[in-house]
Design a protein around this motif. Sequence first.
Motif, PDB file in Angstrom:
ATOM      1  N   GLU A  67     -11.229   7.225 -18.723  1.00  0.00           N
ATOM      2  CA  GLU A  67     -11.030   7.731 -20.088  1.00  0.00           C
ATOM      3  C   GLU A  67     -11.017   9.263 -20.101  1.00  0.00           C
ATOM      4  O   GLU A  67     -10.205   9.875 -20.800  1.00  0.00           O
ATOM      5  CB  GLU A  67     -12.134   7.220 -21.023  1.00  0.00           C
ATOM      6  N   ARG A  68     -11.910   9.858 -19.299  1.00  0.00           N
ATOM      7  CA  ARG A  68     -11.945  11.321 -19.213  1.00  0.00           C
ATOM      8  C   ARG A  68     -10.661  11.859 -18.594  1.00  0.00           C
ATOM      9  O   ARG A  68     -10.100  12.859 -19.058  1.00  0.00           O
ATOM     10  CB  ARG A  68     -13.154  11.736 -18.378  1.00  0.00           C
ATOM     11  N   ALA A  71      -7.890  11.693 -21.159  1.00  0.00           N
ATOM     12  CA  ALA A  71      -8.079  12.700 -22.205  1.00  0.00           C
ATOM     13  C   ALA A  71      -7.713  14.083 -21.683  1.00  0.00           C
ATOM     14  O   ALA A  71      -7.051  14.876 -22.382  1.00  0.00           O
ATOM     15  CB  ALA A  71      -9.529  12.680 -22.688  1.00  0.00           C
ATOM     16  N   GLN A  72      -8.125  14.386 -20.451  1.00  0.00           N
ATOM     17  CA  GLN A  72      -7.790  15.675 -19.852  1.00  0.00           C
ATOM     18  C   GLN A  72      -6.280  15.803 -19.665  1.00  0.00           C
ATOM     19  O   GLN A  72      -5.701  16.872 -19.887  1.00  0.00           O
ATOM     20  CB  GLN A  72      -8.497  15.816 -18.495  1.00  0.00           C
ATOM     21  N   ARG A  74      -3.898  14.251 -21.478  1.00  0.00           N
ATOM     22  CA  ARG A  74      -3.265  14.444 -22.793  1.00  0.00           C
ATOM     23  C   ARG A  74      -3.399  15.879 -23.260  1.00  0.00           C
ATOM     24  O   ARG A  74      -2.453  16.452 -23.834  1.00  0.00           O
ATOM     25  CB  ARG A  74      -3.896  13.493 -23.819  1.00  0.00           C
ATOM     26  N   HIS A  75      -4.549  16.472 -23.015  1.00  0.00           N
ATOM     27  CA  HIS A  75      -4.770  17.865 -23.408  1.00  0.00           C
ATOM     28  C   HIS A  75      -3.791  18.803 -22.699  1.00  0.00           C
ATOM     29  O   HIS A  75      -3.377  19.826 -23.267  1.00  0.00           O
ATOM     30  CB  HIS A  75      -6.213  18.270 -23.090  1.00  0.00           C
TER      31      HIS A  75
END
Length: 381
Positions: A67-68, A71-72, A74-75
């Motif tokens: 998940e991390r 998220a990283q 997508r950022h």
Amino acid sequence: MTDDERMARVALARVMEPGDEVGGRWLREFGAVEVARRLVQGGEPLPGVSEKRWEGLRGRSGRVRPERDLAQARHAGVRFICPGEPEWPAQLDDLGDARPTGLWVRGHPSLRIWALRSVAVVGARACTEYGAHMAATLGAGLAERGWVVVSGGAYGVDGAVHRGVLGAGGATVAVLACGVDRPYPRGHTELITRIAEQGLVVGELPPGDHPTPSRFILRNRVIAALTRGTVVVEAAYRSGALVTARAAQRLGRFTMGVPGPATSGLSAGVHELLRGEAVLVSDAAEVAELVGDMGELAPDRRGPVLPRDLLDPGAGRVLAALPARALAGAQEIARGAGTTVDDAVGRLYELRALGFVERHGDGWKLTRQAMISVRDDQGRC
């Protein structure tokens, strides 16, 4: 592709090294969810590895946070694509169990669509000015012909070909041996950022991961599999570019080489390829002819057409029978041309009308125009 399968592949991208064929076999036989479960949760060891190797993989799995990573990604404007998804290039499946677990992609175009008409151009990092010039020229020429050019984003030939494509307003893909959010080499941060804006940056490793020597070598199989063919511009006997070319050969892709000076160590590897099954190319048209569709032919190669090349064969023989600087009579010219005097005289008047000969009394001699033509023709020998 289910969400669980997708998350499992994101997790495994951080655990398994690129090109791990044992891991690829696990994915094929057990599925990503089961492989990830056994590694992360400590299930029964999977077959084909030693206890020491299994513990090493288990140790890596302790820092898995899919998940991390997502998220990283997508950022940073990065997406993760899996085998079988609409954007996945099917030609990567030719790698078999060495196929990537998934790919991290930075940029807007569809990797699958771009890869359908793509060619790789690779070569030495410490290239010569000649190598950089040829790489940039090939990149621009292929871009102008509508080809997507794939390379590794490195110094030397890679950087030159990417810049050549971008300068021509074309499409280029950089395949990295590290996380695609982490440009490497650092000196190419601006270039790789520009590629991400105008093209695509692709890699197997999750966000923030670093390159290693083995990862550079394994990255090359993706470049080879992704494209229709690989062009090598300068490479010594020990070169990662040759690894890419040999991977392309194993996969049944076209392999091409740009020749260089026989005395250059940076061309020695290319010449060795050319002694084998690789095809010699010197410009983008020849590359496109080989890897392209039917009808994408390179122009015929020939020297300049001289005025005397356009003469009728009989007139050409008469012209050739005239001495270079002296006068000659019609009988002597006819004997040299292997024809009759009447035919020779008729040809001589024809040649005079065309500006090749001039008459002086009973003799004939070449004009200045004809002398230049003769010298140019001899220079081609």
